[in-house]
Design a protein around this motif. Structure first.
Motif: not given
Length: 285
Positions: A53-66, A253-259, A263-270
């Motif tokens: 899946h896509p992401h744009a405009g933000f950081s998606a972080i996965s941190y594992l506990f020890e 402005v958030q739309y699904g996986p884009f932040i 609205e114009a930037q959302i359209g450009e990301a899509a």
């Protein structure tokens, strides 16, 4: 100096199929006090859950506990395919856009960790995507008097810097408190903090503010004009996670996986996603 503690928010249970369950903290419930944090899941995953899946405009972080019994595999449209083990982190700084896929390295081996979404500043949203990683052994650890420890997963703490430095200077600290000890954290004007209690019970104090968190609770802290410190103490062993970042105070402005900021930037990301400009990533067979 103005320091404000939000109300304590209890995480809510969330599930996605039989292989993913989470305690979810909705940052929006803190008003603007959690800015730039957009999502926070304390999760357990033991099976393939998400398709590429896509992401744009933000950081998606996965941190594992020890204590995670399994590792996390990351695949992305930049060509990465790697595994981080317990105590490790994958930081997908999406910028203009990237596709990724995260799954247990070995089916049935539980991944226990945090999934965090952090908004990127308007300037950083236009940067090329970057995927960063640390294995557990690469995360610096600070031990304080009394035996409590602070894992400096990202950013810095008391002069110790993590190798992982994000575009917008985010601190991510995993703290194990020994009963009867205290931790002290600097509060800086303009930087918001979210504190999540993973286990045990802790007391937070700063000036006239005080909160008590038990497992699954979170609080947001905002500082408006001058620096001070936050003290965290516990009568029993406890684990907390602190996230701290500059309040962006920008339109969201958030739309699904884009932040994005409009609205114009959302359209450009899509459009970038549909055209393949974010790259390609085939599902696992």
């Amino acid at each position: 100096m103005t320091i404000q503690f939000s109300s304590v928010i209890a995480a809510e249970k969330a599930e996605l199929g039989s292989g993913f369950s989470a305690l979810r903290v909705e940052p929006g419930r803190f008003g603007g006090a959690a800015d730039p944090i957009m999502g926070f899941d304390h999760y357990r995953m033991n099976a393939v859950t998400f398709a590429p899946h896509p992401h744009a405009g933000f950081s998606a972080i996965s941190y594992l506990f020890e204590d995670s019994t399994g590792g996390l595999r990351n695949r992305d449209s930049l060509g990465n395919d790697f595994v981080v083990g317990p105590g490790g982190i994958v930081w997908t700084q999406a910028g203009e856009g990237v596709l990724h896929d995260e799954l247990p390295a070995k089916p049935g081996r539980e991944v226990h960790g945090l999934q965090i979404f952090i908004n990127m500043s308007a300037a950083a949203k236009n940067t090329p995507p970057l995927v960063m990683r640390l294995d557990g052994s690469e995360v610096p650890v600070s031990t304080v008097p009394g035996g409590s420890t602070v894992r400096i997963v990202a950013g810095s703490y008391r002069g110790i810097a993590s190798p992982l430095q994000s575009a917008d200077s985010i601190d991510l600290l995993d703290c194990a408190l020994i009963a009867g000890s205290d931790l002290d954290f600097p509060l800086e004007a303009g930087r918001n903090m979210l504190v999540y209690c993973e286990s045990g019970e802790v007391r937070l104090t700063a000036k006239a503010n005080e909160s008590v968190l038990t497992a699954g609770d979170a609080v947001a802290i905002s500082v408006s004009d001058a620096a001070d410190s936050l003290r965290i103490g516990s009568d029993s062993d406890a684990r907390i996670v602190l996230l701290c970042g500059q309040a962006l105070n920008e339109p969201v402005v958030q739309y699904g996986p884009f932040i994005m900021n409009s609205e114009a930037q959302i359209g450009e990301a899509a459009m970038r996603y549909r055209s393949g400009a974010m790259g390609r990533l085939e599902p696992l067979s």
